[in-house]
Design an enzyme around this catalytic site. Structure first.
Site: not given
Length: 185
Positions: A11, A14, A16, A39
């Site tokens: 995704g 931000s 989710g 990340d």
């Protein structure tokens, strides 16, 4: 029990994916599922490879002011080693949730598919309306403005999924239950 060794969640920024992965971990207990997030890989890089586009070498990962992300050759080598390590973890018997952003669409998926050869893998698309992802991004100091809107649709182009979750207006626990039901848990 979920019949997979690895769940790969893709995704945009931000959208989710991490919240969904954490909710999946909670629902999959008592079996431990390790969360491996891109990340965290980026945060683990030396500062010289976490570039902001302000004069770096371009070998790391460049987060440009317009929200674009450009991975350089050194980053790609480190990323390949990380994928191999994630796959080795799953092969050693610990199930894994991968939280990634397929900047290269189907090419990114193919790199993961190669690394995960022989493992039971499910592909989960995590979607979020661009405006909602951008609003979430605005509240996060660790994000480059524009990244969420730029990635919201781009990361899904040409990618095939076993199931998808739309986090735009649904909480992570509800999305996680739907994902597990769809995947046969």
């Amino acid at each position: 029990m979920l019949p997979y060794d690895v769940l790969v969640l893709n995704g945009g920024s931000s959208s989710g994916t991490t919240s969904l992965a954490r909710a999946l971990q909670d629902l999959l207990l008592p079996e431990p599922w390790l969360l491996c997030a891109v990340d965290d890989l980026v945060a683990a890089l030396p500062a010289a490879l976490r570039e902001d586009g302000g004069g770096g070498t371009g070998e790391g990962i460049v987060l440009a002011g317009d929200g674009s992300v450009r991975p350089g050759e050194t980053f790609r080598r480190v990323e390949a080693a990380w994928r191999a390590g994630v796959a080795a973890t799953a092969r050693a018997g610990t199930r894994v949730l991968v939280d990634d952003v397929f900047l290269g669409g189907p090419a990114s998926q193919a790199r993961w598919a190669d690394a995960l050869t022989g493992l039971r893998t499910a592909w989960v698309g995590v979607r979020c309306a661009p405006a909602v992802a951008a609003a979430r991004e605005a509240g996060r100091p660790d994000r480059v403005p524009g990244m969420a809107a730029r990635q919201a649709l781009l990361v899904h182009e040409g990618v095939r999924y076993d199931t998808e979750a739309d986090t735009t207006h649904r909480d992570p626990a509800r999305c996680a239950r739907e994902v597990l039901r769809t995947l046969g848990a």
